[in-house]
Design a protein around this motif. Structure first.
Motif, PDB file in Angstrom:
ATOM      1  N   TYR A 185     -14.112   8.133  -3.293  1.00 29.55           N
ATOM      2  CA  TYR A 185     -15.357   7.401  -3.050  1.00 29.55           C
ATOM      3  C   TYR A 185     -15.835   7.813  -1.665  1.00 29.55           C
ATOM      4  O   TYR A 185     -15.260   7.363  -0.660  1.00 29.55           O
ATOM      5  CB  TYR A 185     -15.113   5.898  -3.132  1.00 29.55           C
TER       6      TYR A 185
ATOM      7  N   CYS B 242       2.073   2.940  -3.340  1.00 26.85           N
ATOM      8  CA  CYS B 242       1.137   3.779  -4.088  1.00 26.85           C
ATOM      9  C   CYS B 242       0.538   4.896  -3.250  1.00 26.85           C
ATOM     10  O   CYS B 242       0.197   5.947  -3.770  1.00 26.85           O
ATOM     11  CB  CYS B 242       0.009   2.933  -4.670  1.00 26.85           C
ATOM     12  N   HIS B 243       0.386   4.663  -1.958  1.00 24.88           N
ATOM     13  CA  HIS B 243      -0.321   5.659  -1.141  1.00 24.88           C
ATOM     14  C   HIS B 243       0.596   6.400  -0.181  1.00 24.88           C
ATOM     15  O   HIS B 243       0.138   7.239   0.586  1.00 24.88           O
ATOM     16  CB  HIS B 243      -1.453   4.992  -0.351  1.00 24.88           C
TER      17      HIS B 243
ATOM     18  N   CYS C 190       0.859  -1.188   0.000  1.00 24.55           N
ATOM     19  CA  CYS C 190       0.000   0.000   0.000  1.00 24.55           C
ATOM     20  C   CYS C 190       0.894   1.236   0.000  1.00 24.55           C
ATOM     21  O   CYS C 190       0.583   2.248  -0.636  1.00 24.55           O
ATOM     22  CB  CYS C 190      -0.894   0.053   1.237  1.00 24.55           C
TER      23      CYS C 190
ATOM     24  N   ASN D 163     -15.795   5.964   1.684  1.00 24.30           N
ATOM     25  CA  ASN D 163     -14.578   5.585   2.408  1.00 24.30           C
ATOM     26  C   ASN D 163     -14.377   6.393   3.690  1.00 24.30           C
ATOM     27  O   ASN D 163     -13.469   6.108   4.471  1.00 24.30           O
ATOM     28  CB  ASN D 163     -13.353   5.700   1.499  1.00 24.30           C
TER      29      ASN D 163
ATOM     30  N   MET E 194      -7.200   0.332  -8.693  1.00 30.58           N
ATOM     31  CA  MET E 194      -6.762  -0.457  -7.544  1.00 30.58           C
ATOM     32  C   MET E 194      -7.425  -1.824  -7.514  1.00 30.58           C
ATOM     33  O   MET E 194      -8.647  -1.935  -7.497  1.00 30.58           O
ATOM     34  CB  MET E 194      -7.023   0.256  -6.228  1.00 30.58           C
TER      35      MET E 194
END
Ligand code: HEC
Length: 182
Positions: free
Chosen positions: A121, A101-102, A98, A124, A142
């Motif tokens: 979204y 990418c984050h 994770c 979330n 993702m």
């Protein structure tokens, strides 16, 4: 021989038709049918797939710890504010890339930030919504990380519900103090 082939084709078509009918009745997409579809496995909350807003069925047997069972019943994440769980969640966040990418603090790198207060979204902002997104993935880049989904060839590969609740509890420590259980 030719006749046999025709029979085989007919039988296939019949099976396909039956299968179609089945998915029609199960897939009307409203919350009520989701509850019905989930009921046999004992789910108390109805998960919704972030990819298509359709019911997301997750095997209830995978919810095998007290916190996971509570989540399945209420949608609340019992690991919010639990220091040991949060430390484990941080590890799992690294283990499943994770971070790549984050970013190491979930504040965004190649992928978007995860700490809110606004999300691509909006669901979330809740722990139930974030669970659904990470479990089954999105259509915008993702892949799902849930066990059995991340790698369909290896049903043991992927994040368990208990681990995912810990990851989410860790992500929530990086935000503005909202816990997702509100
Ligand atoms: C290969 C890169 C990649 C990896 C690895 C990855 N993500 Fe993502 N993630 C993305 C991208 C890209 C998006 C945006 C998807 C979209 O727009 O549909 C995203 C979206 C999200 C979102 C929704 C954010 C919002 O604003 O609604 C969450 C939550 C999330 N990721 C959590 C995770 C977690 C937790 C992990 C590790 C288990 C993970 N991601 C691993 C690329 C990645």
């Amino acid at each position: 021989m030719k006749q046999l082939k025709i029979y085989a084709v007919l039988a296939l078509m019949l099976t396909a038709l039956v299968a179609c009918n089945k998915s029609d009745t199960g897939g009307s997409g409203n919350a009520e049918s989701a509850t019905e579809a989930a009921a046999p496995s004992g789910n108390a909350i109805a998960f919704i797939d972030t990819r298509d807003d359709k019911p997301l069925i997750i095997d209830a047997a995978l919810f095998d710890t007290p916190a996971a069972k509570e989540f399945l019943a209420t949608g609340k994440n019992a690991y919010i504010g639990d220091e040991d769980a949060i430390a484990k969640g941080k590890k799992v966040f690294g283990l499943y890339s994770c971070t790549q990418c984050h970013g190491p603090d979930g504040k965004g790198q190649v992928g978007p930030g995860l700490v809110g207060p606004t999300f691509k979204y909006p669901k979330n902002a809740t722990n139930k919504g974030m669970f659904e997104t990470i479990w089954a993935g999105t259509n915008g880049g993702m892949g799902g990380k849930g066990i059995g989904i991340m790698d369909p060839t290896d049903p043991k590969n992927g994040i368990t519900p208990d681990e995912l609740l810990k990851v989410i509890a860790w992500i929530r420590t990086k935000g503005d103090g909202t816990t997702g259980n509100e």
